[in-house]
Scaffold this motif. Structure first.
Motif, PDB file in Angstrom:
ATOM      1  N   ASN A  79      -2.098   1.847 -15.023  1.00  0.00           N
ATOM      2  CA  ASN A  79      -2.362   0.796 -15.995  1.00  0.00           C
ATOM      3  C   ASN A  79      -3.821   0.918 -16.433  1.00  0.00           C
ATOM      4  O   ASN A  79      -4.435   1.971 -16.290  1.00  0.00           O
ATOM      5  N   GLN A  80      -4.376  -0.168 -16.953  1.00  0.00           N
ATOM      6  CA  GLN A  80      -5.772  -0.202 -17.375  1.00  0.00           C
ATOM      7  C   GLN A  80      -6.510  -1.303 -16.615  1.00  0.00           C
ATOM      8  O   GLN A  80      -7.395  -1.961 -17.160  1.00  0.00           O
ATOM      9  N   LEU A  81      -6.143  -1.475 -15.351  1.00  0.00           N
ATOM     10  CA  LEU A  81      -6.700  -2.563 -14.561  1.00  0.00           C
ATOM     11  C   LEU A  81      -8.173  -2.303 -14.234  1.00  0.00           C
ATOM     12  O   LEU A  81      -8.571  -1.173 -13.953  1.00  0.00           O
ATOM     13  N   THR A  82      -8.959  -3.367 -14.277  1.00  0.00           N
ATOM     14  CA  THR A  82     -10.390  -3.272 -14.014  1.00  0.00           C
ATOM     15  C   THR A  82     -10.768  -4.231 -12.878  1.00  0.00           C
ATOM     16  O   THR A  82      -9.924  -4.916 -12.312  1.00  0.00           O
ATOM     17  N   GLY A  83     -12.051  -4.273 -12.582  1.00  0.00           N
ATOM     18  CA  GLY A  83     -12.514  -5.162 -11.529  1.00  0.00           C
ATOM     19  C   GLY A  83     -12.351  -4.536 -10.154  1.00  0.00           C
ATOM     20  O   GLY A  83     -12.121  -3.337 -10.009  1.00  0.00           O
ATOM     21  N   LYS A  84     -12.454  -5.377  -9.133  1.00  0.00           N
ATOM     22  CA  LYS A  84     -12.409  -4.916  -7.748  1.00  0.00           C
ATOM     23  C   LYS A  84     -11.033  -5.154  -7.126  1.00  0.00           C
ATOM     24  O   LYS A  84     -10.254  -5.975  -7.600  1.00  0.00           O
ATOM     25  N   ILE A  85     -10.757  -4.416  -6.069  1.00  0.00           N
ATOM     26  CA  ILE A  85      -9.579  -4.695  -5.259  1.00  0.00           C
ATOM     27  C   ILE A  85      -9.800  -6.045  -4.591  1.00  0.00           C
ATOM     28  O   ILE A  85     -10.885  -6.293  -4.041  1.00  0.00           O
ATOM     29  N   PRO A  86      -8.831  -6.971  -4.610  1.00  0.00           N
ATOM     30  CA  PRO A  86      -9.045  -8.297  -4.025  1.00  0.00           C
ATOM     31  C   PRO A  86      -9.537  -8.225  -2.582  1.00  0.00           C
ATOM     32  O   PRO A  86      -9.005  -7.449  -1.776  1.00  0.00           O
ATOM     33  N   GLU A  87     -10.542  -9.025  -2.274  1.00  0.00           N
ATOM     34  CA  GLU A  87     -11.136  -9.017  -0.940  1.00  0.00           C
ATOM     35  C   GLU A  87     -10.128  -9.371   0.145  1.00  0.00           C
ATOM     36  O   GLU A  87     -10.220  -8.887   1.273  1.00  0.00           O
ATOM     37  N   MET A  88      -9.146 -10.204  -0.195  1.00  0.00           N
ATOM     38  CA  MET A  88      -8.187 -10.677   0.802  1.00  0.00           C
ATOM     39  C   MET A  88      -6.913  -9.838   0.831  1.00  0.00           C
ATOM     40  O   MET A  88      -5.859 -10.313   1.251  1.00  0.00           O
ATOM     41  N   ILE A  89      -6.995  -8.578   0.400  1.00  0.00           N
ATOM     42  CA  ILE A  89      -5.827  -7.703   0.396  1.00  0.00           C
ATOM     43  C   ILE A  89      -5.232  -7.571   1.799  1.00  0.00           C
ATOM     44  O   ILE A  89      -4.036  -7.332   1.967  1.00  0.00           O
ATOM     45  N   GLY A  90      -6.051  -7.767   2.811  1.00  0.00           N
ATOM     46  CA  GLY A  90      -5.582  -7.661   4.192  1.00  0.00           C
ATOM     47  C   GLY A  90      -4.612  -8.746   4.597  1.00  0.00           C
ATOM     48  O   GLY A  90      -3.999  -8.660   5.668  1.00  0.00           O
ATOM     49  N   ASN A  91      -4.449  -9.787   3.773  1.00  0.00           N
ATOM     50  CA  ASN A  91      -3.482 -10.850   4.076  1.00  0.00           C
ATOM     51  C   ASN A  91      -2.040 -10.384   3.932  1.00  0.00           C
ATOM     52  O   ASN A  91      -1.117 -11.040   4.426  1.00  0.00           O
ATOM     53  N   LEU A  92      -1.825  -9.260   3.232  1.00  0.00           N
ATOM     54  CA  LEU A  92      -0.462  -8.762   3.030  1.00  0.00           C
ATOM     55  C   LEU A  92      -0.033  -7.981   4.265  1.00  0.00           C
ATOM     56  O   LEU A  92       0.116  -6.755   4.252  1.00  0.00           O
ATOM     57  N   LYS A  93       0.182  -8.680   5.345  1.00  0.00           N
ATOM     58  CA  LYS A  93       0.386  -8.078   6.660  1.00  0.00           C
ATOM     59  C   LYS A  93       1.597  -7.159   6.738  1.00  0.00           C
ATOM     60  O   LYS A  93       1.625  -6.240   7.559  1.00  0.00           O
ATOM     61  N   ASP A  94       2.619  -7.393   5.923  1.00  0.00           N
ATOM     62  CA  ASP A  94       3.842  -6.587   5.983  1.00  0.00           C
ATOM     63  C   ASP A  94       3.852  -5.441   4.971  1.00  0.00           C
ATOM     64  O   ASP A  94       4.866  -4.750   4.830  1.00  0.00           O
TER      65      ASP A  94
END
Length: 410
Positions: A239-254
């Motif tokens: 895609n053309q996504l910008t910005g940073k990877i979300p800081e709380m990505i670690g919440n997706l435990k599964d």
């Protein structure tokens, strides 16, 4: 055969078209003619069926538009039309199918905007798959109302705009789903772990997937997506996504599959990502990420450099680029740069030492000599003082020398 209720002639080598006489089977509940070589247009005969709740005509060579009479199937729960050559828009008559559990129209040539009414008219929808078509426009926010949805595949279209933040409200991806054999029938192809896998009703309930890849989506990755705690597959690549990877990505435990490749993401890889201990497939390539690659937990197993290819500012294992400096951005000491850091520190200490000596000499020299140059009286007094001292020292030397000679003569 008007009392026939179930007909499954799938996975054969049937050719030709659907006969109009099929409409005489008004008591049909299950009709499966998938995986054949049938062709032609889909006949507009579906208003004759009163009880049909399962229709699978996928993976054939049907072309033309989806007949509007399919919308008269008020009991339909499973509709598989994927893998054909259908074109045109999704008929609005389908919003009458309020009991729909699975709607698969992927791998066709459908176009137009994604219908907003899917999120309003099909509250029990579990699976919405329209991948590999030519849909345009934005992702309708009404899809966020599908509280039971656990597979959303809008990939390989021409969608634009941002990823709706309200997708974080998909409660079906926040709670563990229990097997209900009556709600999972047929098979479905889902992109996961870097390939296309086919799931049947015995395993389909295990799949929790959000695939928005290969579109023209822009903006950032919503932080709200990190609340989808039961999500197993997240694919936002190409895609053309910008910005940073979300800081709380670690919440997706599964999470087992994370593909954010081929975007314009910047910044460091969040430290929380090492909490994804079930992660088995990762692709962050061809972005603008920087900093040190994490090496804790599951990331010790990601030894393929292609995972991070195209991020020129990334460093550390498994890349050949070594990290330098004290900031890693991931709560870890930089690897491979320790010796360089010590050399830099030593050079800085030596530099300060010599600068201190030079400054001290400069201040001492000009503190004395400068004042003598400026003040004539001080200069005369200073040289007189030096002359007196030299004279006294000279006399002292001669006197001492004479005494030593006399001592040696005795």
């Amino acid at each position: 055969m008007p009392l026939l209720t179930d007909l499954d002639i799938s996975q054969n080598y049937l050719y030709g078209s659907i006969p109009l006489s099929l409409g005489n089977l008004q008591n049909m509940t299950d009709l499966v003619i998938s995986n054949n070589h049938l062709s032609g247009v889909i006949p507009d005969i579906w208003s004759d069926f009163k009880y049909l709740y399962y229709l699978d005509i996928s993976n054939n060579n049907f072309f033309g538009k989806i007949p509007s009479s399919i919308g008269s199937l008020s009991f339909i729960r499973f509709l598989f039309l994927g893998g054909n050559k259908l074109y045109g828009q999704i008929p609005s008559s389908l919003q009458n199918c309020t009991s729909m559990d699975t709607l698969d129209m992927g791998d066709n040539r459908l176009s137009g905007n994604l219908p907003y009414w899917v999120g309003e008219a099909m509250p029990s929808l579990l699976i919405f798959r329209v991948r590999n078509n030519s849909f345009t426009g934005h992702i309708p926010g009404q899809l966020c109302r599908l509280s039971n949805l656990h597979i959303l595949d809008l990939s390989h279209n021409k969608l634009t705009g941002i990823i709706p933040t309200c997708l974080g409200n998909l409660s079906g991806l926040k709670t563990e789903l229990k097997l209900d054999s009556e709600r999972y029938e047929g098979s479905l192809q889902v992109a996961t772990k870097g390939r296309i896998m086919e799931y049947t009703e015995t395993t389909l309930y295990l799949v929790n997937s959000l695939d928005l890849s290969s579109n023209n989506l822009s903006g950032g990755i919503p932080q709200e997506l990190t609340t989808l705690s039961e999500l197993g597959t997240l694919i936002l690549s190409r895609n053309q996504l910008t910005g940073k990877i979300p800081e709380m990505i670690g919440n997706l435990k599964d999470l087992e599959t994370l593909d954010l490749s081929h975007n314009k993401l910047v910044g460091e890889i969040p430290a929380s990502i090492v909490s994804l201990t079930f992660l088995s497939h990762l692709n962050l390539s061809f972005n603008k990420l920087s900093g040190k690659i994490p090496t804790k937990n599951q990331f010790q197993t990601f030894d393929d450099p292609s995972i991070y290819k195209g991020n020129l500012a990334l460093c550390g294992t498994p890349l050949t680029t070594k990290c330098s400096g004290s900031g890693s951005g991931n709560g870890e000491a930089p690897s491979g740069g320790g010796k360089n850091d010590e050399d830099v520190k030593g050079r800085m200490e030596n530099l300060w030492f010599y600068l201190t000596i030079a400054l001290g000499f400069f201040m001492g020299f000009w503190g004395v000599c400068g004042s003598l140059i400026i003040k004539k009286r001080w200069r005369l007094a200073y040289f007189c003082f030096l002359e007196k001292i030299i004279s006294e020292i000279t006399v002292l030397i001669f006197v001492t020398a004479n005494r030593l000679k006399k001592m040696f003569k005795r």
